[in-house]
Write a protein that holds these residues in place. Structure first.
Motif, PDB file in Angstrom:
ATOM      1  N   ASP A  89       0.918  -1.249  -0.001  1.00  0.00           N
ATOM      2  CA  ASP A  89       0.100   0.080   0.066  1.00  0.00           C
ATOM      3  C   ASP A  89       0.989   1.369   0.017  1.00  0.00           C
ATOM      4  O   ASP A  89       1.345   1.871   1.320  1.00  0.00           O
ATOM      5  CB  ASP A  89      -0.850  -0.030   1.319  1.00  0.00           C
ATOM      6  CG  ASP A  89      -1.923   1.115   1.127  1.00  0.00           C
ATOM      7  OD1 ASP A  89      -2.145   1.869   0.186  1.00  0.00           O
ATOM      8  OD2 ASP A  89      -2.385   1.603   2.427  1.00  0.00           O
ATOM      9  N   LEU A  99      -4.897   2.437   3.172  1.00  0.00           N
ATOM     10  CA  LEU A  99      -5.306   1.376   3.415  1.00  0.00           C
ATOM     11  C   LEU A  99      -4.798   0.339   4.671  1.00  0.00           C
ATOM     12  O   LEU A  99      -5.711  -0.122   5.429  1.00  0.00           O
ATOM     13  CB  LEU A  99      -5.251   0.082   2.186  1.00  0.00           C
ATOM     14  CG  LEU A  99      -5.776  -1.304   2.142  1.00  0.00           C
ATOM     15  CD1 LEU A  99      -7.295  -1.344   2.549  1.00  0.00           C
ATOM     16  CD2 LEU A  99      -5.500  -2.093   0.831  1.00  0.00           C
ATOM     17  N   VAL A 125     -13.635   0.939   1.554  1.00  0.00           N
ATOM     18  CA  VAL A 125     -13.081   1.492   0.429  1.00  0.00           C
ATOM     19  C   VAL A 125     -13.431   3.168   0.853  1.00  0.00           C
ATOM     20  O   VAL A 125     -12.629   3.863   0.699  1.00  0.00           O
ATOM     21  CB  VAL A 125     -13.399   1.185  -0.724  1.00  0.00           C
ATOM     22  CG1 VAL A 125     -12.985   2.203  -1.939  1.00  0.00           C
ATOM     23  CG2 VAL A 125     -12.989  -0.262  -1.189  1.00  0.00           C
ATOM     24  N   VAL A 180     -11.107   4.373   3.522  1.00  0.00           N
ATOM     25  CA  VAL A 180      -9.774   4.244   2.917  1.00  0.00           C
ATOM     26  C   VAL A 180      -9.673   5.458   2.098  1.00  0.00           C
ATOM     27  O   VAL A 180      -8.599   6.291   2.151  1.00  0.00           O
ATOM     28  CB  VAL A 180      -9.367   3.307   2.044  1.00  0.00           C
ATOM     29  CG1 VAL A 180      -7.952   3.391   1.500  1.00  0.00           C
ATOM     30  CG2 VAL A 180      -9.461   1.961   3.137  1.00  0.00           C
ATOM     31  N   ASP A 181     -10.684   5.781   1.330  1.00  0.00           N
ATOM     32  CA  ASP A 181     -10.595   7.064   0.519  1.00  0.00           C
ATOM     33  C   ASP A 181     -10.623   8.536   1.645  1.00  0.00           C
ATOM     34  O   ASP A 181      -9.840   9.441   1.220  1.00  0.00           O
ATOM     35  CB  ASP A 181     -11.826   7.236  -0.415  1.00  0.00           C
ATOM     36  CG  ASP A 181     -11.571   6.354  -1.676  1.00  0.00           C
ATOM     37  OD1 ASP A 181     -10.665   6.106  -2.092  1.00  0.00           O
ATOM     38  OD2 ASP A 181     -12.755   6.225  -2.301  1.00  0.00           O
ATOM     39  N   TRP A 241      -7.236   8.749   3.120  1.00  0.00           N
ATOM     40  CA  TRP A 241      -6.086   8.985   1.942  1.00  0.00           C
ATOM     41  C   TRP A 241      -6.405  10.582   1.907  1.00  0.00           C
ATOM     42  O   TRP A 241      -5.485  11.321   1.882  1.00  0.00           O
ATOM     43  CB  TRP A 241      -6.544   8.375   0.477  1.00  0.00           C
ATOM     44  CG  TRP A 241      -5.611   8.962  -0.435  1.00  0.00           C
ATOM     45  CD1 TRP A 241      -4.480   8.463  -0.884  1.00  0.00           C
ATOM     46  CD2 TRP A 241      -5.893  10.071  -1.223  1.00  0.00           C
ATOM     47  NE1 TRP A 241      -3.869   9.262  -1.746  1.00  0.00           N
ATOM     48  CE2 TRP A 241      -4.901  10.274  -2.149  1.00  0.00           C
ATOM     49  CE3 TRP A 241      -6.996  11.145  -1.710  1.00  0.00           C
ATOM     50  CZ2 TRP A 241      -4.818  11.119  -3.210  1.00  0.00           C
ATOM     51  CZ3 TRP A 241      -7.020  12.066  -2.644  1.00  0.00           C
ATOM     52  CH2 TRP A 241      -5.886  12.009  -3.463  1.00  0.00           C
ATOM     53  N   GLU A 293      -6.885   6.215  -6.239  1.00  0.00           N
ATOM     54  CA  GLU A 293      -6.090   5.184  -6.172  1.00  0.00           C
ATOM     55  C   GLU A 293      -6.707   4.023  -5.324  1.00  0.00           C
ATOM     56  O   GLU A 293      -6.359   2.770  -5.637  1.00  0.00           O
ATOM     57  CB  GLU A 293      -4.943   5.763  -5.197  1.00  0.00           C
ATOM     58  CG  GLU A 293      -3.884   4.578  -4.877  1.00  0.00           C
ATOM     59  CD  GLU A 293      -3.016   5.059  -3.747  1.00  0.00           C
ATOM     60  OE1 GLU A 293      -1.896   4.368  -3.400  1.00  0.00           O
ATOM     61  OE2 GLU A 293      -2.690   6.422  -3.642  1.00  0.00           O
ATOM     62  N   TYR A 294      -7.560   4.278  -4.681  1.00  0.00           N
ATOM     63  CA  TYR A 294      -8.438   3.040  -4.031  1.00  0.00           C
ATOM     64  C   TYR A 294      -9.696   2.882  -4.622  1.00  0.00           C
ATOM     65  O   TYR A 294     -10.854   3.498  -4.064  1.00  0.00           O
ATOM     66  CB  TYR A 294      -8.406   3.523  -2.545  1.00  0.00           C
ATOM     67  CG  TYR A 294      -7.265   3.567  -1.776  1.00  0.00           C
ATOM     68  CD1 TYR A 294      -6.644   2.541  -1.482  1.00  0.00           C
ATOM     69  CD2 TYR A 294      -6.759   4.855  -1.488  1.00  0.00           C
ATOM     70  CE1 TYR A 294      -5.015   2.509  -0.946  1.00  0.00           C
ATOM     71  CE2 TYR A 294      -5.406   4.814  -0.926  1.00  0.00           C
ATOM     72  CZ  TYR A 294      -4.777   3.728  -0.480  1.00  0.00           C
ATOM     73  OH  TYR A 294      -3.407   3.947  -0.084  1.00  0.00           O
ATOM     74  N   SER A 308      -9.485  -2.270  -6.790  1.00  0.00           N
ATOM     75  CA  SER A 308      -8.109  -2.185  -6.664  1.00  0.00           C
ATOM     76  C   SER A 308      -7.931  -2.594  -5.103  1.00  0.00           C
ATOM     77  O   SER A 308      -6.870  -3.433  -4.703  1.00  0.00           O
ATOM     78  CB  SER A 308      -7.344  -0.782  -6.843  1.00  0.00           C
ATOM     79  OG  SER A 308      -8.111   0.115  -5.821  1.00  0.00           O
ATOM     80  N   VAL A 309      -8.848  -2.138  -4.045  1.00  0.00           N
ATOM     81  CA  VAL A 309      -8.747  -2.811  -2.854  1.00  0.00           C
ATOM     82  C   VAL A 309      -9.256  -4.066  -2.481  1.00  0.00           C
ATOM     83  O   VAL A 309      -8.318  -4.969  -1.993  1.00  0.00           O
ATOM     84  CB  VAL A 309      -9.660  -1.740  -1.931  1.00  0.00           C
ATOM     85  CG1 VAL A 309      -9.901  -2.284  -0.373  1.00  0.00           C
ATOM     86  CG2 VAL A 309      -9.372  -0.438  -2.103  1.00  0.00           C
ATOM     87  N   LYS A 348      -5.853  -5.924  -3.640  1.00  0.00           N
ATOM     88  CA  LYS A 348      -5.011  -5.841  -2.723  1.00  0.00           C
ATOM     89  C   LYS A 348      -5.184  -6.720  -1.347  1.00  0.00           C
ATOM     90  O   LYS A 348      -4.238  -7.511  -0.954  1.00  0.00           O
ATOM     91  CB  LYS A 348      -4.667  -4.311  -2.253  1.00  0.00           C
ATOM     92  CG  LYS A 348      -4.137  -3.537  -3.300  1.00  0.00           C
ATOM     93  CD  LYS A 348      -3.930  -2.175  -2.751  1.00  0.00           C
ATOM     94  CE  LYS A 348      -3.399  -1.345  -3.706  1.00  0.00           C
ATOM     95  NZ  LYS A 348      -3.034   0.414  -3.166  1.00  0.00           N
TER      96      LYS A 348
END
Length: 158
Positions: free
Chosen positions: A63, A68, A112, A115-116, A119, A141-142, A146-147, A150
């Motif tokens: 990450d 994340l 997510v 996480v956003d 960020w 990015e997230y 994608s999350v 990951k």
């Protein structure tokens, strides 16, 4: 025989030290409780397990921005019930939590979203929030996908 002599000598010294002192309940509790944690860590098992999980996340979760990792570590720290069930194998608690997130799309979307938000807070920028079923912003990015990827890759390391 030598051990008995040492023990008797130590007891005599201890009696001499205590002879001039007044009795206090706090001191008596302190003397009796001195061996209470003998052989045990003063750090509670739950804290030890949570720390082990968070360290594993920090080392093994790819990450680049760190948002994340931060959110997943927060989720672990706040889900004491799940971690408590697996005190002897903390990474099992992490695997169960990842399975729960990956098996529940609403939970994944909430992760997510957090996480956003994290960020945006970390980089002092407006985050891009992806709505379920909608395409992600090109600079996000997230994304949900994608999350999810990951997390799947991370779960395979367990």
């Amino acid at each position: 025989m030598e051990d008995k002599q040492k023990k008797a000598k130590n007891e005599a010294i201890q009696r001499e030290i205590l002879a001039g002192r007044k009795f206090s309940l706090a001191e008596a509790i302190g003397r009796e409780g001195g061996d209470f944690l003998k052989g045990e860590s003063p750090v509670p098992k739950l804290v030890q397990a949570t720390t082990e999980i968070n360290t594993f996340i920090a080392i093994n979760l790819q990450d680049s921005s760190g948002a994340l990792q931060a959110v997943l570590q927060t989720w672990i720290s706040t889900d004491e019930a799940e971690v408590s069930k697996n005190l002897d194998s903390p990474l099992q608690a992490l695997k169960q939590m990842l399975d729960k997130i990956l098996d529940n799309s609403e939970l994944l979307y909430e992760l997510v979203r957090q996480v956003d938000f994290q960020w945006g807070k970390m980089y002092d920028e407006r985050p891009y929030f992806q709505s379920p079923g909608q395409p992600p912003h090109p600079d996000d990015e997230y994304t949900h996908e994608s999350v999810e990827e990951k997390l799947k890759s991370f779960r395979n390391k367990l």
